[in-house]
Design a protein around this motif. Structure first.
Motif, PDB file in Angstrom:
ATOM      1  N   PRO A  97       7.809  -6.140  -1.884  1.00 17.15           N
ATOM      2  CA  PRO A  97       7.823  -6.006  -0.425  1.00 17.15           C
ATOM      3  C   PRO A  97       9.120  -6.451   0.236  1.00 17.15           C
ATOM      4  O   PRO A  97       9.614  -5.806   1.153  1.00 17.15           O
ATOM      5  CB  PRO A  97       6.640  -6.897   0.007  1.00 17.15           C
ATOM      6  CG  PRO A  97       5.713  -6.831  -1.151  1.00 17.15           C
ATOM      7  CD  PRO A  97       6.609  -6.789  -2.373  1.00 17.15           C
ATOM      8  N   LEU A 104       0.654  -7.682  -2.110  1.00 16.78           N
ATOM      9  CA  LEU A 104       1.773  -8.099  -1.261  1.00 16.78           C
ATOM     10  C   LEU A 104       2.309  -9.468  -1.665  1.00 16.78           C
ATOM     11  O   LEU A 104       3.399  -9.847  -1.283  1.00 16.78           O
ATOM     12  CB  LEU A 104       1.327  -8.157   0.205  1.00 16.78           C
ATOM     13  CG  LEU A 104       1.133  -6.807   0.874  1.00 16.78           C
ATOM     14  CD1 LEU A 104       0.303  -6.947   2.135  1.00 16.78           C
ATOM     15  CD2 LEU A 104       2.486  -6.184   1.189  1.00 16.78           C
ATOM     16  N   LEU A 109      -4.802  -3.135   7.340  1.00 13.60           N
ATOM     17  CA  LEU A 109      -3.511  -2.620   6.884  1.00 13.60           C
ATOM     18  C   LEU A 109      -3.131  -3.209   5.524  1.00 13.60           C
ATOM     19  O   LEU A 109      -2.634  -2.492   4.648  1.00 13.60           O
ATOM     20  CB  LEU A 109      -2.421  -2.929   7.914  1.00 13.60           C
ATOM     21  CG  LEU A 109      -2.504  -2.160   9.231  1.00 13.60           C
ATOM     22  CD1 LEU A 109      -1.536  -2.757  10.244  1.00 13.60           C
ATOM     23  CD2 LEU A 109      -2.228  -0.687   9.018  1.00 13.60           C
ATOM     24  N   GLU A 141      -5.232  -1.627   2.848  1.00 14.72           N
ATOM     25  CA  GLU A 141      -4.744  -0.262   2.606  1.00 14.72           C
ATOM     26  C   GLU A 141      -3.477  -0.289   1.751  1.00 14.72           C
ATOM     27  O   GLU A 141      -3.347   0.477   0.798  1.00 14.72           O
ATOM     28  CB  GLU A 141      -4.463   0.428   3.942  1.00 14.72           C
ATOM     29  CG  GLU A 141      -3.999   1.848   3.833  1.00 14.72           C
ATOM     30  CD  GLU A 141      -3.726   2.466   5.195  1.00 14.72           C
ATOM     31  OE1 GLU A 141      -2.909   3.411   5.248  1.00 14.72           O
ATOM     32  OE2 GLU A 141      -4.300   2.021   6.209  1.00 14.72           O
ATOM     33  N   TYR A 142      -2.557  -1.188   2.091  1.00 16.51           N
ATOM     34  CA  TYR A 142      -1.313  -1.310   1.334  1.00 16.51           C
ATOM     35  C   TYR A 142      -1.607  -1.697  -0.117  1.00 16.51           C
ATOM     36  O   TYR A 142      -1.084  -1.093  -1.048  1.00 16.51           O
ATOM     37  CB  TYR A 142      -0.388  -2.342   1.982  1.00 16.51           C
ATOM     38  CG  TYR A 142       0.941  -2.449   1.288  1.00 16.51           C
ATOM     39  CD1 TYR A 142       2.041  -1.750   1.774  1.00 16.51           C
ATOM     40  CD2 TYR A 142       1.106  -3.222   0.145  1.00 16.51           C
ATOM     41  CE1 TYR A 142       3.269  -1.822   1.129  1.00 16.51           C
ATOM     42  CE2 TYR A 142       2.321  -3.299  -0.506  1.00 16.51           C
ATOM     43  CZ  TYR A 142       3.398  -2.607  -0.015  1.00 16.51           C
ATOM     44  OH  TYR A 142       4.608  -2.672  -0.654  1.00 16.51           O
ATOM     45  N   GLU A 143      -2.423  -2.727  -0.299  1.00 19.98           N
ATOM     46  CA  GLU A 143      -2.693  -3.224  -1.650  1.00 19.98           C
ATOM     47  C   GLU A 143      -3.470  -2.213  -2.482  1.00 19.98           C
ATOM     48  O   GLU A 143      -3.281  -2.145  -3.694  1.00 19.98           O
ATOM     49  CB  GLU A 143      -3.394  -4.573  -1.571  1.00 19.98           C
ATOM     50  CG  GLU A 143      -2.460  -5.659  -1.077  1.00 19.98           C
ATOM     51  CD  GLU A 143      -3.072  -7.033  -1.038  1.00 19.98           C
ATOM     52  OE1 GLU A 143      -4.326  -7.151  -1.011  1.00 19.98           O
ATOM     53  OE2 GLU A 143      -2.310  -8.006  -1.031  1.00 19.98           O
ATOM     54  N   GLU A 160      -3.106   1.010  -2.292  1.00 27.00           N
ATOM     55  CA  GLU A 160      -2.182   2.089  -2.647  1.00 27.00           C
ATOM     56  C   GLU A 160      -0.989   1.610  -3.484  1.00 27.00           C
ATOM     57  O   GLU A 160      -0.560   2.293  -4.405  1.00 27.00           O
ATOM     58  CB  GLU A 160      -1.670   2.759  -1.370  1.00 27.00           C
ATOM     59  CG  GLU A 160      -0.831   3.980  -1.598  1.00 27.00           C
ATOM     60  CD  GLU A 160      -1.616   5.160  -2.155  1.00 27.00           C
ATOM     61  OE1 GLU A 160      -1.018   5.963  -2.886  1.00 27.00           O
ATOM     62  OE2 GLU A 160      -2.817   5.276  -1.867  1.00 27.00           O
ATOM     63  N   PHE A 161      -0.447   0.422  -3.155  1.00 25.84           N
ATOM     64  CA  PHE A 161       0.827   0.005  -3.740  1.00 25.84           C
ATOM     65  C   PHE A 161       0.767  -1.291  -4.542  1.00 25.84           C
ATOM     66  O   PHE A 161       1.747  -1.688  -5.145  1.00 25.84           O
ATOM     67  CB  PHE A 161       1.889  -0.150  -2.643  1.00 25.84           C
ATOM     68  CG  PHE A 161       2.086   1.087  -1.836  1.00 25.84           C
ATOM     69  CD1 PHE A 161       2.658   2.221  -2.397  1.00 25.84           C
ATOM     70  CD2 PHE A 161       1.684   1.143  -0.515  1.00 25.84           C
ATOM     71  CE1 PHE A 161       2.835   3.374  -1.664  1.00 25.84           C
ATOM     72  CE2 PHE A 161       1.860   2.296   0.232  1.00 25.84           C
ATOM     73  CZ  PHE A 161       2.428   3.409  -0.340  1.00 25.84           C
ATOM     74  N   ILE A 208       2.472  -3.683   8.910  1.00 24.14           N
ATOM     75  CA  ILE A 208       1.914  -4.984   8.528  1.00 24.14           C
ATOM     76  C   ILE A 208       2.752  -6.104   9.134  1.00 24.14           C
ATOM     77  O   ILE A 208       2.211  -7.057   9.702  1.00 24.14           O
ATOM     78  CB  ILE A 208       1.835  -5.119   6.996  1.00 24.14           C
ATOM     79  CG1 ILE A 208       0.752  -4.191   6.454  1.00 24.14           C
ATOM     80  CG2 ILE A 208       1.580  -6.567   6.569  1.00 24.14           C
ATOM     81  CD1 ILE A 208       0.748  -4.035   4.948  1.00 24.14           C
ATOM     82  N   LEU A 257       4.143   1.669   6.289  1.00 25.00           N
ATOM     83  CA  LEU A 257       2.945   0.837   6.261  1.00 25.00           C
ATOM     84  C   LEU A 257       3.326  -0.638   6.209  1.00 25.00           C
ATOM     85  O   LEU A 257       2.732  -1.466   6.899  1.00 25.00           O
ATOM     86  CB  LEU A 257       2.063   1.213   5.070  1.00 25.00           C
ATOM     87  CG  LEU A 257       0.745   0.466   4.928  1.00 25.00           C
ATOM     88  CD1 LEU A 257      -0.097   0.552   6.191  1.00 25.00           C
ATOM     89  CD2 LEU A 257      -0.029   0.994   3.730  1.00 25.00           C
ATOM     90  N   PHE A 258       4.338  -0.981   5.417  1.00 21.23           N
ATOM     91  CA  PHE A 258       4.795  -2.369   5.335  1.00 21.23           C
ATOM     92  C   PHE A 258       5.321  -2.843   6.691  1.00 21.23           C
ATOM     93  O   PHE A 258       5.051  -3.972   7.112  1.00 21.23           O
ATOM     94  CB  PHE A 258       5.866  -2.510   4.257  1.00 21.23           C
ATOM     95  CG  PHE A 258       6.257  -3.928   3.983  1.00 21.23           C
ATOM     96  CD1 PHE A 258       5.372  -4.805   3.382  1.00 21.23           C
ATOM     97  CD2 PHE A 258       7.513  -4.388   4.330  1.00 21.23           C
ATOM     98  CE1 PHE A 258       5.731  -6.116   3.120  1.00 21.23           C
ATOM     99  CE2 PHE A 258       7.880  -5.699   4.082  1.00 21.23           C
ATOM    100  CZ  PHE A 258       6.992  -6.566   3.481  1.00 21.23           C
ATOM    101  N   GLN A 268       5.320   4.051   2.246  1.00 23.58           N
ATOM    102  CA  GLN A 268       5.137   2.648   1.878  1.00 23.58           C
ATOM    103  C   GLN A 268       5.907   1.749   2.846  1.00 23.58           C
ATOM    104  O   GLN A 268       5.376   0.747   3.321  1.00 23.58           O
ATOM    105  CB  GLN A 268       5.600   2.406   0.448  1.00 23.58           C
ATOM    106  CG  GLN A 268       5.403   0.986  -0.015  1.00 23.58           C
ATOM    107  CD  GLN A 268       5.870   0.743  -1.443  1.00 23.58           C
ATOM    108  OE1 GLN A 268       6.490   1.600  -2.061  1.00 23.58           O
ATOM    109  NE2 GLN A 268       5.569  -0.416  -1.972  1.00 23.58           N
TER     110      GLN A 268
END
Length: 85
Positions: free
Chosen positions: A80, A61, A50, A53-55, A57-58, A13, A9-10, A6
Motif C-alpha cells: 500500500p 492492508l 472500503l 473490499e480492498y482486502e 480484491e488485493f 480508503i 480504492l486505496f 487499486q
C-alpha cells in the motif's frame, strides 16, 4: 481490478480514514454532538466497507493482517505505501 483501480480504492480508503480521524478528534472535545457522532459512525462503516473490499480484491492492508487467508501473499506487490499517484 487493475493497478489504477487499486490506487483509486486505496485513495478512497485514505480519504475516509482522514474523515474518521478528524471526527474522532472532534468528538473528543464535543462528545454530546449527536450529528458528529452519526457522521463518525457512517464514516467508520464506509471505511470498514472500503477496507474489506480492498482486502478481498488485493490482500491485506497491514503486514499483520492475515485475515484467515490460506496463502501468504503479503510479499506480492505493490504494498500500500509503495503505490504512487
Amino acid at each position: 481490478m487493475d493497478c489504477q483501480q487499486q490506487m483509486m480504492l486505496f485513495k478512497k480508503i485514505q480519504e475516509m480514514q482522514f474523515v474518521a480521524i478528524e471526527l474522532h478528534l472532534y468528538l473528543d472535545t464535543h462528545p454530546c454532538d449527536q450529528d458528529a457522532l452519526n457522521d463518525y459512525n457512517c464514516a467508520v462503516e464506509m471505511l470498514n466497507k472500503l477496507m474489506s473490499e480492498y482486502e478481498e480484491e488485493f490482500g491485506s492492508l497491514l503486514a499483520h493482517g492475515f485475515h484467515g487467508r490460506k496463502e501468504w501473499n503479503w510479499i506480492e506487490g505493490p504494498w500500500p505505501w509503495e503505490m504512487s499517484y
